[in-house]
Design an enzyme around this catalytic site. Structure first.
Site, short mmCIF file in Angstrom:
data_model
loop_
_atom_site.label_atom_id
_atom_site.label_comp_id
_atom_site.label_asym_id
_atom_site.label_seq_id
_atom_site.Cartn_x
_atom_site.Cartn_y
_atom_site.Cartn_z
N CYS A 251 -45.45 36.69 -60.09
CA CYS A 251 -45.13 37.61 -61.18
C CYS A 251 -43.95 37.03 -61.95
CB CYS A 251 -44.78 39.00 -60.65
SG CYS A 251 -44.85 40.23 -61.96
N CYS B 130 -41.53 38.91 -63.68
CA CYS B 130 -40.43 39.82 -64.03
C CYS B 130 -39.06 39.37 -63.53
CB CYS B 130 -40.73 41.25 -63.60
SG CYS B 130 -41.17 41.43 -61.86
N CYS C 298 -43.35 41.88 -66.66
CA CYS C 298 -44.17 41.03 -65.79
C CYS C 298 -45.06 40.07 -66.58
CB CYS C 298 -45.00 41.90 -64.86
SG CYS C 298 -44.00 43.02 -63.86
N LYS D 120 -51.70 48.82 -57.58
CA LYS D 120 -50.23 48.87 -57.65
C LYS D 120 -49.85 49.92 -58.67
CE LYS D 120 -46.08 46.21 -58.61
NZ LYS D 120 -45.48 44.88 -58.82
N ARG E 218 -35.64 46.41 -57.55
CA ARG E 218 -35.23 45.85 -58.85
C ARG E 218 -33.75 45.50 -58.85
NH1 ARG E 218 -39.18 49.64 -62.65
NH2 ARG E 218 -41.09 48.92 -61.63
N ARG F 242 -43.13 50.06 -66.94
CA ARG F 242 -44.29 49.22 -66.62
C ARG F 242 -45.60 50.01 -66.67
NH1 ARG F 242 -41.11 45.08 -65.18
NH2 ARG F 242 -39.96 44.93 -63.20
N GLU G 216 -60.04 49.36 -59.74
CA GLU G 216 -59.16 48.18 -59.76
C GLU G 216 -59.48 47.26 -58.58
OE1 GLU G 216 -56.81 46.65 -61.36
OE2 GLU G 216 -55.91 48.00 -62.81
N LYS H 251 -50.13 49.63 -52.99
CA LYS H 251 -48.67 49.66 -53.06
C LYS H 251 -48.21 50.75 -53.99
CE LYS H 251 -44.89 46.91 -54.80
NZ LYS H 251 -44.52 45.86 -55.72
N SER I 266 -39.47 49.10 -51.23
CA SER I 266 -38.02 49.23 -51.11
C SER I 266 -37.53 50.67 -51.07
CB SER I 266 -37.35 48.48 -52.27
OG SER I 266 -37.82 48.97 -53.51
C1 PBG Z 1 -42.73 42.33 -59.01
C2 PBG Z 1 -42.71 43.15 -57.77
C3 PBG Z 1 -42.13 44.42 -57.58
C4 PBG Z 1 -42.30 44.71 -56.23
C5 PBG Z 1 -42.99 43.65 -55.65
N1 PBG Z 1 -43.25 42.70 -56.62
C6 PBG Z 1 -41.39 45.29 -58.50
C7 PBG Z 1 -42.02 45.90 -59.67
O1 PBG Z 1 -43.24 45.82 -59.88
O2 PBG Z 1 -41.26 46.46 -60.46
C8 PBG Z 1 -41.79 45.96 -55.55
C9 PBG Z 1 -41.44 45.79 -54.12
C10 PBG Z 1 -40.56 46.84 -53.55
O3 PBG Z 1 -40.19 47.85 -54.20
O4 PBG Z 1 -40.19 46.67 -52.38
N2 PBG Z 1 -43.70 42.70 -59.93
ZN ZN Z 2 -43.41 41.85 -62.00
#
Ligand code: PBG
Ligand code: ZN
Length: 318
Positions: free
Chosen positions: A116, A118, A126, A191, A201, A213, A229, A244, A270
């Site tokens: 990704c 980002c 992203c 996701k 983040r 997003r 999806e 996720k 997270s």
């Molecule tokens: C990047 C990404 C994210 C996470 C995993 N890959 C953040 C987002 O999409 O903003 C989140 C992982 C987490 O919160 O532990 N695209």
């Molecule tokens: Zn990303």
């Protein structure tokens, strides 16, 4: 009256009857690698999680090796960001260097790389940006470049998390053309645009600079769409499908398990980790018991792979 309690009488029979058992190989542990030297920065909103510079990585890799978990998932944090996220696919980018280092010192560790942009883009989105719009098709070649450049460093598996349409097919084709026909893809298929990513983040310096997003990640209200999806990513050739976040989406995970014959992963994100750690630090919950209950629920719902910041603790508690 049927007496269910016969099979719950003591610990011996309970452990015989247990339907779902966690194993260290179920877990993938995310690691944040930051540019610089001699860095081990605590992530404030994720107690126990740090950003490591490459020269300090061994400390955590030793623990990973010791724990015997399935693997790690790498997130690079570059110093230099630009609109195209060029450090994401630079031959000497932070993630590329980290993979080479780990491959050399710890060849036994299975390395999944998050694909990704980002963390690498100055705008924090992203994909490629035009005005306020996040471009889809224009983003795909950059994701392909990132996946191929990480494959070249020896990364074992590519996990695209960007949520652009068509990225699994594009990455599969790009990897195959570059000779990496054996590198599996684990797609972040379902996701959701989630407030649970907040602490990540901070950890990965990847908050979007404007807007949100929601034009690419899914609406958390939509379960049917999640199945579409997933079907699309399977059609495009993903090897593993991910849902996720985890806890608020176990219905989606279960539905996917009943609908598709494909290995499933779940990302215990997270914010889910932060909530457990915060309540535990206050003495309001029993961390060990809560973590084992949560992780077991993810496996019970159908996850073959659990990506979790609790991995190293959980192995000690199994
Ligand atoms: C990047 C990404 C994210 C996470 C995993 N890959 C953040 C987002 O999409 O903003 C989140 C992982 C987490 O919160 O532990 N695209
Ligand atoms: Zn990303």
């Amino acid at each position: 009256m049927y007496r269910f309690r016969r099979l719950r009488r003591d610990e011996r029979i309970r452990s015989i009857m247990q339907e779902t058992r966690l194993h260290p190989k179920d877990f993938i542990y995310p690691i944040f690698v930051i540019e610089g030297e001699n860095i081990k920065n605590p992530v404030e909103s994720m107690p126990g999680i740090f950003q490591y510079s490459i020269d300090r990585l061994e400390e955590i890799l030793e623990q990973v090796k010791e724990a015997g978990i399935g693997g790690i998932m790498l997130f690079g944090i570059p110093l230099h960001k630009d609109p195209q996220g060029s450090q994401a696919y630079a031959a000497d980018g932070i993630t590329q260097r980290a993979v080479r280092f780990i491959k050399e010192k710890y060849p036994e560790i299975y390395i999944v790389v998050d694909i990704c942009l980002c963390e690498y883009t100055s705008h924090g989105h992203c994909g490629m940006v035009q005005g306020e719009e996040i471009l889809n098709d224009e983003t795909l070649p950059y994701l392909v470049k990132m996946a191929v450049s990480l494959a070249e460093t020896g990364a074992d598996m590519a996990a695209p998390s960007d949520m652009m349409d068509g990225r699994v097919a594009a990455i599969r084709e790009g990897l195959d053309q570059a000779g990496f026909t054996q590198m599996p893809i684990m797609a972040y298929s379902a996701k959701f645009a989630s407030a649970y990513y907040g602490p990540f983040r901070d950890a990965a310096h990847s908050a979007p600079g404007f807007g949100d997003r929601k034009s690419y990640q899914m609406d958390f209200a939509n379960g049917q769409e999640a199945l579409r999806e997933i079907a699309a990513d399977i059609e495009e050739g993903t090897d593993i499908v991910m849902v996720k976040p985890a806890l608020a989406y176990l219905d989606v995970l279960k539905e996917a398990a009943l609908t598709f014959d494909v290995p499933l992963a779940v990302y215990n994100v997270s914010g889910e980790y932060a909530m457990v750690k915060a309540a535990a630090a206050n003495g309001w919950i029993d961390e060990k018991r809560i973590v084992m209950e949560n992780l077991t629920a993810m496996k019970r719902a159908g996850a073959k792979i659990i990506i979790t910041y609790h991995a190293l603790d959980a192995v000690r508690w199994i």
